[in-house]
Design a protein around this motif. Structure first.
Motif, PDB file in Angstrom:
ATOM      1  N   MET A   5       0.856  -1.201   0.000  1.00 47.07           N
ATOM      2  CA  MET A   5       0.000   0.000   0.000  1.00 47.07           C
ATOM      3  C   MET A   5       0.887   1.245   0.000  1.00 47.07           C
ATOM      4  O   MET A   5       1.761   1.398   0.837  1.00 47.07           O
ATOM      5  N   THR A   6       0.706   2.134  -0.957  1.00 42.25           N
ATOM      6  CA  THR A   6       1.524   3.341  -1.044  1.00 42.25           C
ATOM      7  C   THR A   6       0.889   4.477  -0.267  1.00 42.25           C
ATOM      8  O   THR A   6      -0.309   4.516  -0.052  1.00 42.25           O
ATOM      9  N   ARG A   7       1.763   5.404   0.146  1.00 41.56           N
ATOM     10  CA  ARG A   7       1.287   6.570   0.914  1.00 41.56           C
ATOM     11  C   ARG A   7       1.866   7.812   0.244  1.00 41.56           C
ATOM     12  O   ARG A   7       2.959   8.248   0.589  1.00 41.56           O
ATOM     13  N   LYS A   8       1.146   8.337  -0.756  1.00 41.70           N
ATOM     14  CA  LYS A   8       1.683   9.450  -1.537  1.00 41.70           C
ATOM     15  C   LYS A   8       0.759  10.642  -1.474  1.00 41.70           C
ATOM     16  O   LYS A   8      -0.200  10.718  -2.247  1.00 41.70           O
ATOM     17  N   PRO A   9       1.047  11.608  -0.606  1.00 40.76           N
ATOM     18  CA  PRO A   9       0.289  12.854  -0.651  1.00 40.76           C
ATOM     19  C   PRO A   9       0.584  13.595  -1.951  1.00 40.76           C
ATOM     20  O   PRO A   9       1.659  13.455  -2.540  1.00 40.76           O
ATOM     21  N   SER A  10      -0.359  14.386  -2.417  1.00 34.83           N
ATOM     22  CA  SER A  10      -0.191  15.094  -3.689  1.00 34.83           C
ATOM     23  C   SER A  10       0.894  16.159  -3.571  1.00 34.83           C
ATOM     24  O   SER A  10       0.949  16.904  -2.591  1.00 34.83           O
ATOM     25  N   LEU A  11       1.756  16.246  -4.586  1.00 33.83           N
ATOM     26  CA  LEU A  11       2.816  17.254  -4.646  1.00 33.83           C
ATOM     27  C   LEU A  11       2.784  17.932  -6.013  1.00 33.83           C
ATOM     28  O   LEU A  11       2.353  17.330  -7.003  1.00 33.83           O
ATOM     29  N   PRO A  12       3.235  19.203  -6.101  1.00 30.27           N
ATOM     30  CA  PRO A  12       3.165  19.953  -7.369  1.00 30.27           C
ATOM     31  C   PRO A  12       3.847  19.255  -8.537  1.00 30.27           C
ATOM     32  O   PRO A  12       3.392  19.350  -9.675  1.00 30.27           O
ATOM     33  N   VAL A  13       4.958  18.554  -8.282  1.00 26.42           N
ATOM     34  CA  VAL A  13       5.679  17.943  -9.389  1.00 26.42           C
ATOM     35  C   VAL A  13       4.889  16.814 -10.043  1.00 26.42           C
ATOM     36  O   VAL A  13       5.159  16.452 -11.195  1.00 26.42           O
ATOM     37  N   ASP A  14       3.887  16.287  -9.312  1.00 31.54           N
ATOM     38  CA  ASP A  14       3.084  15.193  -9.880  1.00 31.54           C
ATOM     39  C   ASP A  14       2.429  15.603 -11.195  1.00 31.54           C
ATOM     40  O   ASP A  14       2.256  14.777 -12.101  1.00 31.54           O
ATOM     41  N   THR A  53      11.734  13.240  -4.517  1.00 36.83           N
ATOM     42  CA  THR A  53      11.074  11.983  -4.123  1.00 36.83           C
ATOM     43  C   THR A  53      10.118  11.431  -5.181  1.00 36.83           C
ATOM     44  O   THR A  53       9.750  10.263  -5.106  1.00 36.83           O
ATOM     45  N   ARG A  54       9.715  12.231  -6.174  1.00 30.38           N
ATOM     46  CA  ARG A  54       8.724  11.753  -7.141  1.00 30.38           C
ATOM     47  C   ARG A  54       9.305  11.435  -8.525  1.00 30.38           C
ATOM     48  O   ARG A  54       8.855  10.507  -9.187  1.00 30.38           O
ATOM     49  N   VAL A  55      10.298  12.209  -8.959  1.00 34.20           N
ATOM     50  CA  VAL A  55      10.831  11.976 -10.312  1.00 34.20           C
ATOM     51  C   VAL A  55      11.571  10.639 -10.403  1.00 34.20           C
ATOM     52  O   VAL A  55      11.304   9.844 -11.319  1.00 34.20           O
ATOM     53  N   PRO A  56      12.515  10.334  -9.480  1.00 39.49           N
ATOM     54  CA  PRO A  56      13.247   9.063  -9.628  1.00 39.49           C
ATOM     55  C   PRO A  56      12.356   7.821  -9.653  1.00 39.49           C
ATOM     56  O   PRO A  56      12.562   6.947 -10.521  1.00 39.49           O
ATOM     57  N   PRO A  57      11.335   7.676  -8.759  1.00 35.51           N
ATOM     58  CA  PRO A  57      10.486   6.477  -8.851  1.00 35.51           C
ATOM     59  C   PRO A  57       9.729   6.405 -10.180  1.00 35.51           C
ATOM     60  O   PRO A  57       9.490   5.307 -10.702  1.00 35.51           O
ATOM     61  N   ALA A  58       9.363   7.581 -10.708  1.00 38.52           N
ATOM     62  CA  ALA A  58       8.648   7.586 -11.988  1.00 38.52           C
ATOM     63  C   ALA A  58       9.521   7.037 -13.110  1.00 38.52           C
ATOM     64  O   ALA A  58       9.023   6.411 -14.057  1.00 38.52           O
ATOM     65  N   LEU A  59      10.844   7.243 -13.013  1.00 36.44           N
ATOM     66  CA  LEU A  59      11.745   6.763 -14.066  1.00 36.44           C
ATOM     67  C   LEU A  59      11.802   5.241 -14.091  1.00 36.44           C
ATOM     68  O   LEU A  59      12.036   4.639 -15.151  1.00 36.44           O
ATOM     69  N   ALA A 107      20.791  12.029   0.805  1.00 36.37           N
ATOM     70  CA  ALA A 107      20.647  10.704   0.192  1.00 36.37           C
ATOM     71  C   ALA A 107      19.864   9.765   1.109  1.00 36.37           C
ATOM     72  O   ALA A 107      18.956   9.046   0.662  1.00 36.37           O
ATOM     73  N   ARG A 108      20.202   9.773   2.391  1.00 32.11           N
ATOM     74  CA  ARG A 108      19.520   8.877   3.336  1.00 32.11           C
ATOM     75  C   ARG A 108      18.050   9.242   3.492  1.00 32.11           C
ATOM     76  O   ARG A 108      17.152   8.393   3.435  1.00 32.11           O
ATOM     77  N   LEU A 109      17.778  10.549   3.678  1.00 33.28           N
ATOM     78  CA  LEU A 109      16.389  10.980   3.909  1.00 33.28           C
ATOM     79  C   LEU A 109      15.527  10.753   2.666  1.00 33.28           C
ATOM     80  O   LEU A 109      14.367  10.333   2.778  1.00 33.28           O
ATOM     81  N   ALA A 110      16.093  11.037   1.493  1.00 35.61           N
ATOM     82  CA  ALA A 110      15.317  10.840   0.264  1.00 35.61           C
ATOM     83  C   ALA A 110      14.970   9.365   0.083  1.00 35.61           C
ATOM     84  O   ALA A 110      13.830   9.011  -0.273  1.00 35.61           O
ATOM     85  N   ALA A 111      15.953   8.486   0.336  1.00 33.71           N
ATOM     86  CA  ALA A 111      15.693   7.049   0.190  1.00 33.71           C
ATOM     87  C   ALA A 111      14.610   6.598   1.161  1.00 33.71           C
ATOM     88  O   ALA A 111      13.707   5.822   0.791  1.00 33.71           O
ATOM     89  N   ARG A 112      14.681   7.052   2.386  1.00 33.37           N
ATOM     90  CA  ARG A 112      13.687   6.657   3.380  1.00 33.37           C
ATOM     91  C   ARG A 112      12.300   7.166   3.014  1.00 33.37           C
ATOM     92  O   ARG A 112      11.299   6.453   3.167  1.00 33.37           O
ATOM     93  N   ARG A 113      12.250   8.407   2.522  1.00 30.07           N
ATOM     94  CA  ARG A 113      10.943   8.976   2.159  1.00 30.07           C
ATOM     95  C   ARG A 113      10.315   8.205   1.001  1.00 30.07           C
ATOM     96  O   ARG A 113       9.121   7.879   1.034  1.00 30.07           O
ATOM     97  N   VAL A 114      11.116   7.926  -0.029  1.00 36.23           N
ATOM     98  CA  VAL A 114      10.570   7.216  -1.189  1.00 36.23           C
ATOM     99  C   VAL A 114      10.157   5.794  -0.790  1.00 36.23           C
ATOM    100  O   VAL A 114       9.105   5.302  -1.219  1.00 36.23           O
ATOM    101  N   ALA A 115      10.983   5.142   0.017  1.00 34.61           N
ATOM    102  CA  ALA A 115      10.628   3.792   0.467  1.00 34.61           C
ATOM    103  C   ALA A 115       9.328   3.817   1.263  1.00 34.61           C
ATOM    104  O   ALA A 115       8.457   2.945   1.093  1.00 34.61           O
TER     105      ALA A 115
END
Length: 774
Positions: A1-10, A38-44, A62-70
């Motif tokens: 189950m993903t937890r993705k609040p809406s962000l402008p880059v979406d 956090t949104r562009v790399p997973p989209a790739l 690097a650590r915080l971004a990885a944790r957030r995306v995970a």
């Protein structure tokens, strides 16, 4: 189950994906808080089959971004999403998206030049323009020629996108406005108070305004953070604020604590690690000192250094944006608005202001043969490239050695010390010495062996542990200072010095420097830490290490050469033969005494004689009179310097030159043509009574003679000399040899003046004959 609040880059993700399907490169401009990290790399991952690597400028990002995306993917870090920073990797066999620090990618390219399995590389926060990010971009562009399937994405909030897009073959640019809430920015007037006092007053000002939310303070470094925490501690305690530091030297658990949600309001005191990448939740106010520790390098040690400087407008914008990520924010800048207006728009790229030896070592290790042909976004200064290449050559960083040194994420000098000390069986000592140099600590000792005996400072201890993990030195069976010092010499072959007098030393470059503190007792050394000083003429050496001159011959025979010649002995004032053994420009051994080469001796003797002044060897009055005589004769003045050089032929001391100088004026006279000169400007003339008298010549005056008045009895005509028959000035002398009259008209003198002079002379000298009509 993903937890993705809406962000402008979406909203621009479809455009990003469509662009990358058409073109292999893309520049993304997205305002702070847009969610690009956090949104562009997973989209790739949805459009490529291989790994997506994201370059972050800092470990915490690097650590915080990885944790957030995970977290947004509903996974733990290390599954689909992982990260790798120096000394730490969290990833697994299923990992397809990896956030890494910039140097990690450079080292991966060393072992895997084609980046097998990597389908896309994202350069995040590229506006910071670190050396590794510029190198990565250049190498990726080069690699894309071989791998057309490789995608390159450059992202930033404050980047000038146009130059980067042009560089990437006019690739597309996609922009997102982001979701930055309203910011109230206030510039404070200049204050003479300490920085920590200004921070405390700014915090109290926000508290007085009943400002809600966490407060983020930007300071230059860890030392300023510690001082500010001490200053703000009473205020934080009274207001119930949780005060937390945030900087790159903190353990990961403490960095995470600073950015994680808390049950009470936080006062976070951070360096520019909090400037970009991931949102720090809860921050609604920013206090910006406007300062940062800017990476540079010491031209002496070749090691990275940091100095406090003003941040650019782009960095100030990034910092302010931290307050408006989740709601309206307030920004207090501890500097006037006029100061802000005079700041540069962007920071100068590191490649334009840093030591390039580590960068060019990486290129050598990758066997990039045409390094000078690399297409850079901003080409490095030619002088910096030449300096870097020269240092690497001195370190022996070619072929296999370049690859060995490049394995370490360290400056080449430090890597060379670690490799050499391990080879000499003193790897543990090498790590300690390298840690001491890297931390910049010396505890008041200017000798490295003495400094190593002191208890290490916390920063040195931390640096030492990192070096041990990198180098993994074998257990050291013996303590060998000479082996360690030779290892240090291998890392600083261009910093050899010899003590001259007092605290001054002469360097192998030919320059001079001064040693801080009490000078060491040894004669030969390496200057392992030094700095140029604007207020002093000589650089200051803060740390030295003893060496023996024999080591230079053993380690660097190609830089040792023998030189024979002549040398001036100031004490005995003579030329001596000298044979010197030199290391670069530094004499390491010297012998004197053998008979010097005659031509070289004469040349040096003449040079020293001219410096001393020709009058030291030739009577100045006689020389001046000779020159005036030549001028009266209408001849060209002789070349005295050349004549003195000729007189020095076959001589080698001032004493010999003084003896030979008696022939100097006759030699000049012969050159001018003695007969002609005597005819036009005679040295003596004969009077009517047969007596000869000397003719005196003075510059700018007519020639003159002097003799007793009686010697001129019977002479009506004044003596004349020269082609123009110039009358000489006659000095008529009394019996006491003092002039009673000077004249150029003897006939007129006898008629008009002699009667009066005669009466006076008869009175004073009655025994002499003073005829009435002489």
């Amino acid at each position: 189950m993903t937890r993705k609040p809406s962000l402008p880059v979406d909203t621009i993700l479809p455009e990003i994906i469509a662009s990358l399907r058409r073109s292999p490169a893309l520049v993304i401009e997205a305002a702070p808080g847009a969610g690009k990290t956090t949104r562009v790399p997973p989209a790739l991952m949805e459009i490529v089959s291989g790994e997506v690597v994201v370059l972050e400028p800092r470990r915490i990002a690097a650590r915080l971004a990885a944790r957030r995306v995970a977290w947004e993917c509903g996974e733990e870090v290390g599954e689909t999403v992982g990260y790798q920073v120096r000394f730490e990797e969290v990833a697994g066999p299923r990992t397809r998206l990896k956030f890494v620090t910039e140097g990690v990618l450079t080292r991966r390219l060393l072992s895997d030049p084609l980046l097998k399995g990597v389908s896309a590389v994202v350069l995040d926060e590229f506006h910071e323009r670190h050396l590794d990010s510029d190198l990565a971009l250049a190498l990726l562009k080069r690699l894309q020629r071989q791998r057309s399937d490789l995608l390159i994405v450059v992202m930033s909030a404050t980047l000038d996108a146009a130059p980067v897009a042009r560089y990437l073959d006019d690739c597309p640019v996609v922009r997102s406005e982001g979701r930055l809430f309203e910011l109230f920015i206030k510039h404070l007037p200049y204050s003479s108070k300490t920085l920590e006092a200004q921070v405390r007053e700014a915090v109290e000002s926000l508290l007085d305004e009943k400002h809600a939310g966490d407060i983020l303070v930007f300071l230059p470094g860890a030392a300023e953070i510690r001082r500010a925490m001490r200053e703000c501690e009473p205020t934080a305690r009274r207001s119930g604020l949780l005060m937390l530091p945030l900087h790159g030297d903190l353990p990961a658990i403490e960095q995470d604590r600073a950015v994680a949600p808390a049950s009470q309001r936080k006062l976070i005191l951070a360096t520019n690690v909090a400037e970009s990448s991931v949102t720090v939740e809860g921050v609604t106010a920013v206090i910006d000192s406007g300062l940062a520790r800017i990476a540079s390098y010491s031209p002496w040690t070749g090691l990275p250094t940091l100095h406090v400087g003003r941040v650019s407008k782009a960095s100030a914008t990034q910092r302010a944006g931290r307050a408006g990520r989740t709601g309206p924010g307030r920004v207090l800048r501890l500097y006037p608005a006029e100061d802000y207006l005079h700041r540069p728009d962007h920071d100068t790229p590191q490649i334009m202001r840093s030591d390039l030896s580590q960068l060019y070592l990486a290129l050598r290790a990758m066997r990039v043969e045409d390094a000078e042909c690399i297409d850079w976004l901003d080409a490095p200064p030619a002088v910096a490239v030449k300096r870097a290449e020269s240092l690497l050559d001195r370190l022996g960083a070619t072929g296999a050695m370049a690859q060995r040194l490049a394995r370490y994420p360290l400056p080449p000098r430090v890597s060379r010390i670690l490799v050499e000390s391990a080879a000499r069986g003193v790897g543990e000592q090498g790590c300690i010495a390298a840690a001491l140099l890297g931390s910049g600590a010396n505890a008041g000792k200017n000798d490295i062996l003495a400094a190593m005996e002191l208890p290490p400072e916390p920063r040195t201890r931390q640096h030492l542990e990192q070096l041990r993990r990198i180098a993994r030195p074998p257990r050291q069976a013996r303590h060998d200072d000479d082996a360690l010092l030779m290892s240090l010499l291998a890392g600083f072959p261009d910093r050899v010095a010899r003590r001259r007098s007092g605290s001054q030393v002469l360097l192998s470059t030919g320059a001079s420097a001064e040693i801080a503190g009490e000078p060491p007792r040894y004669e030969f050394m390496i200057a392992v830490d030094a700095e140029d000083r604007k207020d002093k003429p000589l650089p200051l050496i803060r740390m030295t290490a003893r060496i023996e001159p024999e080591w230079l011959i053993e380690l660097f025979p190609e830089h040792v050469h023998e030189q024979s010649g002549v040398l001036w002995n100031r004490t005995s004032e003579r030329v001596e033969a000298v044979s010197a053994l030199r290391y670069d420009e530094l004499v390491i051994q010297e012998t004197r005494g053998a008979a010097p080469d005659a031509d070289a001796a004469a040349e040096l003797l003449a040079q020293k004689a001219l410096e001393a002044g020709i009058e030291r060897f030739v009577d100045a009055a006689e020389l001046q009179e000779f020159m005036a005589r030549v001028a009266f004769a209408g001849s060209e003045p002789p070349d005295l310097d050349q004549a003195l050089r000729e007189l020095c032929s076959g001589l080698r001391s001032f004493a010999e030159l003084r003896n030979a100088a008696s022939s100097f004026l006759p030699m000049l006279e012969q050159r001018e043509g003695a007969r002609r000169l005597n005819e036009i400007a005679p040295v003596r003339i004969r009077l009517q009574n047969g007596r000869q008298t000397k003719v005196h010549y003075e510059g700018g005056k007519p020639p003159w003679i002097a003799s007793r008045l009686q010697d001129f009895f019977g002479m009506r005509d004044t003596p004349r000399i020269g082609p123009d028959r110039t009358p000489v000035v006659v000095h008529l002398l009394a019996p006491n040899q003092r002039p009673v009259q000077t004249t150029t008209d003897l006939a007129g003198f006898w008629e008009r003046l002699y009667p009066q002079v005669r009466r006076e002379l008869m009175r004073r000298y009655p025994r002499h004959s003073w005829p009435e009509r002489p």
